[in-house]
Design a protein around this motif. Structure first.
Motif, PDB file in Angstrom:
ATOM      1  N   ASP A  41     -16.463  -4.480   2.207  1.00  0.00           N
ATOM      2  CA  ASP A  41     -17.484  -4.582   1.171  1.00  0.00           C
ATOM      3  C   ASP A  41     -16.901  -4.340  -0.215  1.00  0.00           C
ATOM      4  OD1 ASP A  41     -19.367  -5.025   3.149  1.00  0.00           O
ATOM      5  OD2 ASP A  41     -19.843  -2.892   3.323  1.00  0.00           O
ATOM      6  N   ASP A  42     -17.550  -4.911  -1.182  1.00  0.00           N
ATOM      7  CA  ASP A  42     -17.269  -4.659  -2.592  1.00  0.00           C
ATOM      8  C   ASP A  42     -15.897  -5.137  -3.070  1.00  0.00           C
ATOM      9  OD1 ASP A  42     -19.811  -3.617  -3.070  1.00  0.00           O
ATOM     10  OD2 ASP A  42     -19.203  -1.643  -2.359  1.00  0.00           O
ATOM     11  N   TRP A  43     -15.455  -6.296  -2.576  1.00  0.00           N
ATOM     12  CA  TRP A  43     -14.279  -6.986  -3.103  1.00  0.00           C
ATOM     13  C   TRP A  43     -14.784  -8.265  -3.764  1.00  0.00           C
ATOM     14  CZ3 TRP A  43      -9.155  -5.356  -2.805  1.00  0.00           C
ATOM     15  CH2 TRP A  43      -8.928  -4.221  -2.016  1.00  0.00           C
ATOM     16  N   TYR A  44     -14.276  -8.561  -4.953  1.00  0.00           N
ATOM     17  CA  TYR A  44     -14.687  -9.743  -5.704  1.00  0.00           C
ATOM     18  C   TYR A  44     -13.477 -10.612  -6.002  1.00  0.00           C
ATOM     19  CZ  TYR A  44     -19.237  -7.622  -6.401  1.00  0.00           C
ATOM     20  OH  TYR A  44     -20.476  -7.080  -6.195  1.00  0.00           O
ATOM     21  N   PHE A  45     -13.681 -11.929  -5.907  1.00  0.00           N
ATOM     22  CA  PHE A  45     -12.602 -12.854  -6.249  1.00  0.00           C
ATOM     23  C   PHE A  45     -12.582 -12.996  -7.766  1.00  0.00           C
ATOM     24  CE2 PHE A  45     -10.231 -16.752  -6.651  1.00  0.00           C
ATOM     25  CZ  PHE A  45      -9.240 -16.574  -5.714  1.00  0.00           C
ATOM     26  N   VAL A  56     -10.279  -8.353  -5.790  1.00  0.00           N
ATOM     27  CA  VAL A  56     -10.205  -7.119  -6.571  1.00  0.00           C
ATOM     28  C   VAL A  56     -11.348  -6.210  -6.123  1.00  0.00           C
ATOM     29  CG1 VAL A  56     -10.300  -6.144  -8.901  1.00  0.00           C
ATOM     30  CG2 VAL A  56      -9.228  -8.390  -8.536  1.00  0.00           C
ATOM     31  N   PRO A  57     -11.059  -4.931  -5.824  1.00  0.00           N
ATOM     32  CA  PRO A  57     -12.135  -4.017  -5.448  1.00  0.00           C
ATOM     33  C   PRO A  57     -13.024  -3.696  -6.641  1.00  0.00           C
ATOM     34  CG  PRO A  57     -10.034  -2.862  -5.518  1.00  0.00           C
ATOM     35  CD  PRO A  57      -9.742  -4.298  -5.774  1.00  0.00           C
ATOM     36  N   ILE A  93      -7.454   4.738  -0.484  1.00  0.00           N
ATOM     37  CA  ILE A  93      -8.328   3.920   0.358  1.00  0.00           C
ATOM     38  C   ILE A  93      -9.423   3.331  -0.519  1.00  0.00           C
ATOM     39  CG2 ILE A  93     -10.022   3.928   2.225  1.00  0.00           C
ATOM     40  CD1 ILE A  93      -8.411   6.182   3.522  1.00  0.00           C
ATOM     41  N   LEU A  94      -9.599   2.006  -0.423  1.00  0.00           N
ATOM     42  CA  LEU A  94     -10.689   1.326  -1.122  1.00  0.00           C
ATOM     43  C   LEU A  94     -11.290   0.258  -0.220  1.00  0.00           C
ATOM     44  CD1 LEU A  94      -9.323   0.744  -4.760  1.00  0.00           C
ATOM     45  CD2 LEU A  94     -11.067   2.375  -4.029  1.00  0.00           C
ATOM     46  N   ASN A  95     -12.541   0.400   0.096  1.00  0.00           N
ATOM     47  CA  ASN A  95     -13.334  -0.661   0.722  1.00  0.00           C
ATOM     48  C   ASN A  95     -12.679  -1.272   1.961  1.00  0.00           C
ATOM     49  OD1 ASN A  95     -14.745  -0.081  -1.620  1.00  0.00           O
ATOM     50  ND2 ASN A  95     -14.005  -1.869  -2.693  1.00  0.00           N
ATOM     51  N   GLY A  96     -12.209  -0.420   2.866  1.00  0.00           N
ATOM     52  CA  GLY A  96     -11.646  -0.910   4.119  1.00  0.00           C
ATOM     53  C   GLY A  96     -10.169  -1.235   4.079  1.00  0.00           C
ATOM     54  N   TRP A  97      -9.484  -0.948   2.983  1.00  0.00           N
ATOM     55  CA  TRP A  97      -8.054  -1.214   2.845  1.00  0.00           C
ATOM     56  C   TRP A  97      -7.330   0.042   2.382  1.00  0.00           C
ATOM     57  CZ3 TRP A  97      -5.397  -6.062   3.239  1.00  0.00           C
ATOM     58  CH2 TRP A  97      -6.223  -7.125   3.650  1.00  0.00           C
ATOM     59  N   ARG A 101       2.791   2.603   1.425  1.00  0.00           N
ATOM     60  CA  ARG A 101       4.180   2.174   1.478  1.00  0.00           C
ATOM     61  C   ARG A 101       4.761   2.667   2.786  1.00  0.00           C
ATOM     62  NH1 ARG A 101       7.783   6.140   0.991  1.00  0.00           N
ATOM     63  NH2 ARG A 101       7.301   8.018  -0.195  1.00  0.00           N
ATOM     64  N   PRO A 102       5.791   1.979   3.312  1.00  0.00           N
ATOM     65  CA  PRO A 102       6.449   2.494   4.513  1.00  0.00           C
ATOM     66  C   PRO A 102       7.048   3.873   4.223  1.00  0.00           C
ATOM     67  CG  PRO A 102       7.119   0.229   4.078  1.00  0.00           C
ATOM     68  CD  PRO A 102       6.345   0.700   2.881  1.00  0.00           C
ATOM     69  N   VAL A 103       7.008   4.765   5.197  1.00  0.00           N
ATOM     70  CA  VAL A 103       7.587   6.097   5.027  1.00  0.00           C
ATOM     71  C   VAL A 103       9.057   5.983   4.635  1.00  0.00           C
ATOM     72  CG1 VAL A 103       8.215   8.214   6.254  1.00  0.00           C
ATOM     73  CG2 VAL A 103       5.927   7.252   6.522  1.00  0.00           C
ATOM     74  N   GLU A 104       9.752   5.014   5.197  1.00  0.00           N
ATOM     75  CA  GLU A 104      11.178   4.805   4.914  1.00  0.00           C
ATOM     76  C   GLU A 104      11.385   3.654   3.937  1.00  0.00           C
ATOM     77  OE1 GLU A 104      13.557   6.820   6.062  1.00  0.00           O
ATOM     78  OE2 GLU A 104      12.057   7.993   7.145  1.00  0.00           O
ATOM     79  N   GLY A 105      10.519   3.500   2.943  1.00  0.00           N
ATOM     80  CA  GLY A 105      10.658   2.392   2.008  1.00  0.00           C
ATOM     81  C   GLY A 105      10.018   2.687   0.676  1.00  0.00           C
ATOM     82  N   THR A 106      10.146   1.723  -0.221  1.00  0.00           N
ATOM     83  CA  THR A 106       9.591   1.894  -1.561  1.00  0.00           C
ATOM     84  C   THR A 106       8.591   0.811  -1.934  1.00  0.00           C
ATOM     85  OG1 THR A 106      11.432   0.649  -2.518  1.00  0.00           O
ATOM     86  CG2 THR A 106      11.677   3.047  -2.394  1.00  0.00           C
ATOM     87  N   GLU A 107       8.482  -0.233  -1.131  1.00  0.00           N
ATOM     88  CA  GLU A 107       7.581  -1.352  -1.408  1.00  0.00           C
ATOM     89  C   GLU A 107       6.141  -0.933  -1.129  1.00  0.00           C
ATOM     90  OE1 GLU A 107       7.583  -5.552   0.628  1.00  0.00           O
ATOM     91  OE2 GLU A 107       9.508  -5.151  -0.329  1.00  0.00           O
ATOM     92  N   HIS A 108       5.241  -1.163  -2.080  1.00  0.00           N
ATOM     93  CA  HIS A 108       3.833  -0.788  -1.935  1.00  0.00           C
ATOM     94  C   HIS A 108       2.964  -2.026  -1.692  1.00  0.00           C
ATOM     95  CE1 HIS A 108       5.454   2.721  -3.992  1.00  0.00           C
ATOM     96  NE2 HIS A 108       4.396   3.390  -3.588  1.00  0.00           N
ATOM     97  N   GLY A 109       1.828  -1.829  -1.018  1.00  0.00           N
ATOM     98  CA  GLY A 109       0.891  -2.921  -0.816  1.00  0.00           C
ATOM     99  C   GLY A 109      -0.340  -2.452  -0.051  1.00  0.00           C
ATOM    100  N   TRP A 110      -1.291  -3.379   0.068  1.00  0.00           N
ATOM    101  CA  TRP A 110      -2.545  -3.119   0.777  1.00  0.00           C
ATOM    102  C   TRP A 110      -2.419  -3.535   2.238  1.00  0.00           C
ATOM    103  CZ3 TRP A 110      -6.243  -0.449  -1.610  1.00  0.00           C
ATOM    104  CH2 TRP A 110      -6.300  -0.461  -3.001  1.00  0.00           C
ATOM    105  N   VAL A 111      -3.031  -2.757   3.131  1.00  0.00           N
ATOM    106  CA  VAL A 111      -3.099  -3.070   4.562  1.00  0.00           C
ATOM    107  C   VAL A 111      -4.518  -2.727   5.017  1.00  0.00           C
ATOM    108  CG1 VAL A 111      -2.218  -2.508   6.866  1.00  0.00           C
ATOM    109  CG2 VAL A 111      -0.650  -2.537   4.921  1.00  0.00           C
ATOM    110  N   PRO A 112      -5.128  -3.593   5.849  1.00  0.00           N
ATOM    111  CA  PRO A 112      -6.477  -3.271   6.331  1.00  0.00           C
ATOM    112  C   PRO A 112      -6.476  -1.979   7.159  1.00  0.00           C
ATOM    113  CG  PRO A 112      -5.904  -5.554   6.849  1.00  0.00           C
ATOM    114  CD  PRO A 112      -4.668  -4.890   6.352  1.00  0.00           C
TER     115      PRO A 112
END
Length: 120
Positions: A41-45, A56-57, A93-97, A101-112
């Motif tokens: 819920d509450d994500w807009y294109f 975008v949340p 955490i925002l709206n189901g996502w 980042r991986p514990v052994e990494g630096t790359e960030h991103g969204w995951v459901p």
């Protein structure tokens, strides 16, 4: 500051190779609200000058009902590609996502969140 450690129980791959990314104050053209069986819920294109559109949340959008909505904070819709068994450090955490980042990494991103199990 982290909010927890998560283990990936279902893999996730991004379908958006060029995610929308903007800085606080960027003007936003707000389109459709996401609807689907996942409960995200509450994500807009949205679009912003110089970017392809992306999800975008609502918490990032200032003035949603106004004629001139804008970004409340810096944001990227970058999704993290993860495999079953990966361990992630949850940051927000925002709206189901989960922004993580991986514990052994630096790359960030969204995951459901539905693809994850909190372990600590």
């Amino acid at each position: 500051m982290s909010i927890g450690i998560y283990r990936v129980i279902l893999p996730h791959e991004s379908e958006y190779p060029e995610p929308i990314t903007f800085v606080m104050g960027a003007p936003l053209a707000v389109g459709e609200r996401y609807t689907g069986p996942e409960g995200w819920d509450d994500w807009y294109f949205c679009t912003t000058p110089g970017q392809q559109g992306g999800w975008v949340p609502v918490q990032i959008i200032e003035g949603l009902a106004s004629e001139a909505p804008f970004a409340r904070e810096d944001y990227t819709a970058r999704e993290l590609d993860v495999r079953k068994g990966d361990t992630l450090l949850g940051l927000r955490i925002l709206n189901g996502w989960l922004w993580c980042r991986p514990v052994e990494g630096t790359e960030h991103g969204w995951v459901p969140l539905a693809n994850l199990q909190e372990v600590a």
